[in-house]
Design an enzyme around this catalytic site. Structure first.
Site: not given
Ligand code: 13P
Length: 287
Positions: A79-80, A101, A133, A180, A211, A233, A236
């Protein structure tokens, strides 16, 4: 495991597959237990910080072991990634999906690096899923007091076609009002579904990714899936469930020292979150 095929199946079947972010082994176990219970494909995500913590080779070995043991379609996604070198490290280590990203870069620079990444990854394994992205998402996977969304940060449909044609990505992460993390006090923001519709028309066959799935209204997620989002995704909500369950157990069991006992309620809490998302995203029984 053909990651591109797994995602195309989701598009054809009109459901989304959850990416659940992890930084520890027991979180992976909890996610796979949920996927096993509901016979669902899943994506295990690691940000640069998360994979620094668990170890790149270690997380590849863990996920490969689960694939062999369960036979489930499981994609390990980086991710990212913020640079070509970051992508190279995970592709060389055996990740099946990568997200570059470049959303903070000027448009042409984002295209240039993303194209180089697509060429590198596809040359190693043509079924690696490469996500680009466009548009800017505020916040990190945390609880925020206040977070502002600017309309100018949303993905511009006019840029989508050009970006896709010049880079060759399989999937595109979009900014449509998603953030996020989650807000602590006010309501979480709603998605701009009209913008998503325009992006979807411009993206044609390219797979759309959302995301910032935590805290997003259920109705909005359902609509986004109807409009073609195939990957959502979640981080959190997992972090919060893990921490809350761990804290509760420790407060109620001051003398417990066995790690496997201490961590079990946190694992159960993560599994519960993941199972609810699998049902919401419609990927149950799609393994
Ligand atoms: P959240 O933490 O808002 O669920 O987002 C996670 C995310 O997009 C990871 O790339």
């Amino acid at each position: 495991m053909n990651a591109v095929r797994i995602m195309k199946n989701a598009k054809e079947g009109k459901y989304a597959i959850g990416q659940f972010n992890v930084s520890t082994d027991e979180q992976i176990t909890a996610i796979i237990e949920a996927a096993k219970n509901l016979n669902s494909p899943v994506i295990i995500g690691t940000s640069e910080g998360e994979r620094d913590f668990i170890g790149v080779e270690q997380v590849v070995a863990l996920v490969d072991t689960w694939i062999a043991k369960t036979g489930l379609p499981i994609i390990l996604n980086a991710d990212h990634c913020k640079s070509f070198d970051s992508v190279k490290e995970v592709v060389d280590a055996g990740y099946l999906g990568i997200h570059f990203d470049g959303s903070g870069l000027p448009f042409e620079e984002n295209i240039k690096i993303t194209r180089r990444i697509v060429e590198y990854a596809k040359n190693i394994n043509s079924s690696i899923l490469v996500e680009g992205e466009l548009g800017y998402l505020p916040g990190g996977s945390d609880i925020h007091k206040e977070i502002k969304i600017k309309l100018s940060d949303l993905t511009q449909p006019e840029e989508v076609k050009d970006f896709i044609r010049k880079t060759g990505v399989d999937s595109l992460a979009v900014a449509i009002g998603n953030i996020h993390g989650m807000k602590s006090e006010s309501d979480d923001p709603h998605l701009h579904l009209d913008r998503l519709k325009q992006i979807q028309q411009a993206a044609s066959d390219v797979l759309l990714v959302l995301h910032g799935g935590s805290g997003t209204p259920v109705k909005d997620l359902e609509e986004a899936i109807k409009l073609g989002v195939v990957k959502i995704n979640i981080n959190t909500e997992i972090r919060l469930a893990y921490r809350t369950a761990l804290q509760k157990f420790l407060e109620e069991n001051l003398s417990e020292v066995k790690s496997y006992k201490i961590l079990s309620p946190a694992m159960e809490a993560v599994q519960k979150v993941v199972e609810a998302k699998i049902k919401l995203f419609g990927s149950e029984n799609k393994a």
